[in-house]
Every structure is written in structure tokens, then in C-alpha cells.
Design a protein around this motif. Structure first.
Motif, PDB file in Angstrom:
ATOM      1  N   ASN A 169       0.825  -1.224   0.000  1.00  0.00           N
ATOM      2  CA  ASN A 169       0.000   0.000   0.000  1.00  0.00           C
ATOM      3  C   ASN A 169       0.853   1.265   0.000  1.00  0.00           C
ATOM      4  O   ASN A 169       1.825   1.377   0.741  1.00  0.00           O
ATOM      5  CB  ASN A 169      -0.907  -0.029   1.241  1.00  0.00           C
ATOM      6  CG  ASN A 169      -1.854   1.153   1.298  1.00  0.00           C
ATOM      7  OD1 ASN A 169      -1.423   2.285   1.359  1.00  0.00           O
ATOM      8  ND2 ASN A 169      -3.132   0.872   1.304  1.00  0.00           N
ATOM      9  N   MET A 170       0.511   2.198  -0.892  1.00  0.00           N
ATOM     10  CA  MET A 170       1.161   3.513  -0.889  1.00  0.00           C
ATOM     11  C   MET A 170       0.068   4.571  -0.930  1.00  0.00           C
ATOM     12  O   MET A 170      -0.815   4.570  -1.789  1.00  0.00           O
ATOM     13  CB  MET A 170       2.112   3.666  -2.081  1.00  0.00           C
ATOM     14  CG  MET A 170       1.527   3.291  -3.413  1.00  0.00           C
ATOM     15  SD  MET A 170       2.761   3.374  -4.747  1.00  0.00           S
ATOM     16  CE  MET A 170       1.778   2.749  -6.126  1.00  0.00           C
ATOM     17  N   SER A 171       0.115   5.474   0.023  1.00  0.00           N
ATOM     18  CA  SER A 171      -0.931   6.485   0.165  1.00  0.00           C
ATOM     19  C   SER A 171      -0.516   7.788  -0.514  1.00  0.00           C
ATOM     20  O   SER A 171       0.625   8.234  -0.385  1.00  0.00           O
ATOM     21  CB  SER A 171      -1.204   6.751   1.650  1.00  0.00           C
ATOM     22  OG  SER A 171      -2.233   7.704   1.803  1.00  0.00           O
ATOM     23  N   ILE A 172      -1.457   8.387  -1.273  1.00  0.00           N
ATOM     24  CA  ILE A 172      -1.185   9.637  -1.970  1.00  0.00           C
ATOM     25  C   ILE A 172      -2.418  10.528  -1.904  1.00  0.00           C
ATOM     26  O   ILE A 172      -3.559  10.038  -1.909  1.00  0.00           O
ATOM     27  CB  ILE A 172      -0.800   9.383  -3.444  1.00  0.00           C
ATOM     28  CG1 ILE A 172      -0.347  10.685  -4.119  1.00  0.00           C
ATOM     29  CG2 ILE A 172      -1.943   8.732  -4.207  1.00  0.00           C
ATOM     30  CD1 ILE A 172       0.239  10.476  -5.515  1.00  0.00           C
ATOM     31  N   HIS A 173      -2.194  11.838  -1.812  1.00  0.00           N
ATOM     32  CA  HIS A 173      -3.319  12.778  -1.886  1.00  0.00           C
ATOM     33  C   HIS A 173      -3.664  12.965  -3.360  1.00  0.00           C
ATOM     34  O   HIS A 173      -2.938  13.620  -4.097  1.00  0.00           O
ATOM     35  CB  HIS A 173      -2.960  14.122  -1.248  1.00  0.00           C
ATOM     36  CG  HIS A 173      -4.145  15.040  -1.147  1.00  0.00           C
ATOM     37  ND1 HIS A 173      -5.042  14.980  -0.098  1.00  0.00           N
ATOM     38  CD2 HIS A 173      -4.599  16.026  -1.987  1.00  0.00           C
ATOM     39  CE1 HIS A 173      -5.988  15.894  -0.272  1.00  0.00           C
ATOM     40  NE2 HIS A 173      -5.738  16.530  -1.412  1.00  0.00           N
ATOM     41  N   THR A 185      10.422  -0.246  -1.875  1.00  0.00           N
ATOM     42  CA  THR A 185      10.513   1.125  -1.365  1.00  0.00           C
ATOM     43  C   THR A 185      10.866   2.111  -2.475  1.00  0.00           C
ATOM     44  O   THR A 185      10.248   3.169  -2.611  1.00  0.00           O
ATOM     45  CB  THR A 185      11.563   1.203  -0.245  1.00  0.00           C
ATOM     46  OG1 THR A 185      11.161   0.365   0.838  1.00  0.00           O
ATOM     47  CG2 THR A 185      11.716   2.636   0.256  1.00  0.00           C
ATOM     48  N   LYS A 186      11.868   1.763  -3.285  1.00  0.00           N
ATOM     49  CA  LYS A 186      12.288   2.645  -4.368  1.00  0.00           C
ATOM     50  C   LYS A 186      11.195   2.789  -5.423  1.00  0.00           C
ATOM     51  O   LYS A 186      10.986   3.874  -5.976  1.00  0.00           O
ATOM     52  CB  LYS A 186      13.577   2.114  -5.009  1.00  0.00           C
ATOM     53  CG  LYS A 186      14.808   2.234  -4.126  1.00  0.00           C
ATOM     54  CD  LYS A 186      16.042   1.694  -4.826  1.00  0.00           C
ATOM     55  CE  LYS A 186      17.291   1.862  -3.973  1.00  0.00           C
ATOM     56  NZ  LYS A 186      17.629   3.281  -3.752  1.00  0.00           N
ATOM     57  N   THR A 187      10.489   1.709  -5.719  1.00  0.00           N
ATOM     58  CA  THR A 187       9.428   1.752  -6.726  1.00  0.00           C
ATOM     59  C   THR A 187       8.273   2.627  -6.262  1.00  0.00           C
ATOM     60  O   THR A 187       7.768   3.476  -7.015  1.00  0.00           O
ATOM     61  CB  THR A 187       8.923   0.327  -7.034  1.00  0.00           C
ATOM     62  OG1 THR A 187      10.007  -0.475  -7.485  1.00  0.00           O
ATOM     63  CG2 THR A 187       7.854   0.359  -8.110  1.00  0.00           C
TER      64      THR A 187
END
Length: 219
Positions: free
Chosen positions: A103-107, A159-161
Motif C-alpha cells: 500500500n502507498m498512500s497519496i493525496h 521502497t524505491k518503486t
């Protein structure tokens, strides 16, 4: 222990193997080494590389490997035994490594709210510096597979991706509703971003694709 007369690697498994160590070390100056196309062989002994071999057929003689004389005191001629490791590396470029981020959170600029996103795709790697690859990655293992590679570097790769994807979306103000139109451009961006990471390990990323970016519904 019997002296090995022939050293070669003929992979039988369908699994992608990046590097394989010949199981025996008791060689001689009469030992024949066969290196097939898309392979490279590296001869190690006493903590140092003695010789690299591209595709072809070789005799591990003092004429072909002069350092054997200084390292082992082997004279010219005759069948003289010595101990060394022979590593084979696979120089093909299989485009078969699947990846997926957590999971990666973005506004999100489209919905003006935080969105949990996940991304997935596929990439291909090729060994370009066999010496660096063996020293930095393989270590004491006898065989190094695609699973070993992805398992060892999953955390840093993920992490880098994730960081690169989020930076791209924020920099270009790309929202979730339109991200599918940017997958090719984003794939090239990530390929360039990840290149130095793999090059430092003796690998070259030949292909990198993002096939999907979607909302994480698992939470």
C-alpha cells in the motif's frame, strides 16, 4: 578424490537460474571447460578470480591460465591437480519477474483525498558484470535463482518503486482517474530511476513495465 575431467552447465529446470556453482573443486590442468552460448564461467581459487571464460571450449592449463603457476607452483606440462571453484552465470534476459508494491498512500488530485494505491508489473534483468554479481549477491550459495534475487531485494526494490511512482504522480499532477494513460511514460521513468540500483549489483534492467495501478481494497 577423483579429478574432474569435464566441467559444464546444462540447466534442466524451467526456473530462471542466474548463477550456478559446479559442485566439485578437484580440477587439473587437463580439465576441459565448456561454456555454452549465453553463459560466462568464472574460475575462483584462494579468494581471487583466476580467469573469466566466454562461450567456447577450454583446457584449464597453465598456458591458458598463467596465474596457476604462481598461485599453485604448477609447472609446464603434465596433468597437475589443483582446487578451484567454477561459477557459471546466465547472460540471457528473461522478462519474467513479476512485482507488486504494498500500500502507498497519496493525496489524489482528482478526488482531493488520500487514496491507498498498489501497483504491479513485470521486469527483466541481465547480468552484465559477472564478477560484481557473484561477489555482491551470491556469496556462499551454490545456486542463485530468480526467487533468491527477488526475495533478497524485495524490501529495497518495493521502497524505491513506491517512492518513484508517488514522485511522478505528484510532480506531473496525475490523478488516479487518468493514471492508466501514463503507464508507458511511468514505466520508462521507473526504469531509469531503478537502473543505478541494479547496475551497482552487476545487473542491467533491460525491461520494466507497470501493468496496473489500482486502489488497494484489501484494508
Amino acid at each position: 578424490m577423483a579429478i574432474i575431467d569435464l566441467v559444464q552447465w546444462t540447466p534442466q529446470s524451467g526456473e530462471t537460474i542466474y548463477a550456478w556453482r559446479f559442485p566439485h573443486m578437484n580440477l587439473s590442468t587437463f580439465t576441459q571447460l565448456i561454456v555454452y552460448e549465453s553463459q560466462e564461467a568464472i574460475l575462483f581459487s584462494k579468494g581471487q578470480i583466476l580467469q573469466k571464460f566466454g562461450p567456447g571450449k577450454y583446457t584449464l592449463s597453465t598456458e591458458n591460465i598463467p596465474i596457476l603457476r604462481s598461485l599453485f607452483g604448477i609447472p609446464f606440462g603434465g596433468k597437475n591437480p589443483f582446487t578451484a571453484e567454477v561459477w557459471f552465470v546466465n547472460k540471457t534476459t528473461p522478462f519474467n519477474i513479476d512485482w507488486q508494491t504494498s500500500n502507498m498512500s497519496i493525496h489524489d488530485v482528482d478526488y482531493n483525498t488520500q487514496l491507498p494505491l498498489v501497483a504491479q508489473g513485470r521486469y527483466g534483468l541481465r547480468i552484465t558484470d559477472a564478477e560484481k554479481f557473484l561477489i555482491k549477491i551470491v556469496g556462499t550459495k551454490q545456486i542463485f535463482t530468480e526467487y533468491d534475487l527477488t526475495d533478497q531485494f524485495y524490501g529495497e526494490f518495493c521502497t524505491k518503486t513506491k517512492s518513484a511512482i508517488l514522485q511522478f504522480m505528484l510532480k506531473h499532477r496525475v490523478g488516479y482517474k487518468s493514471i492508466s494513460a501514463y503507464l508507458d511514460q511511468l514505466s520508462e521513468y521507473l526504469k531509469g530511476t531503478m537502473a543505478s540500483f541494479w547496475e551497482d549489483l552487476g545487473l542491467s534492467m533491460m525491461k520494466f513495465n507497470i501493468t496496473d495501478i489500482s486502489i488497494d481494497t484489501s484494508t
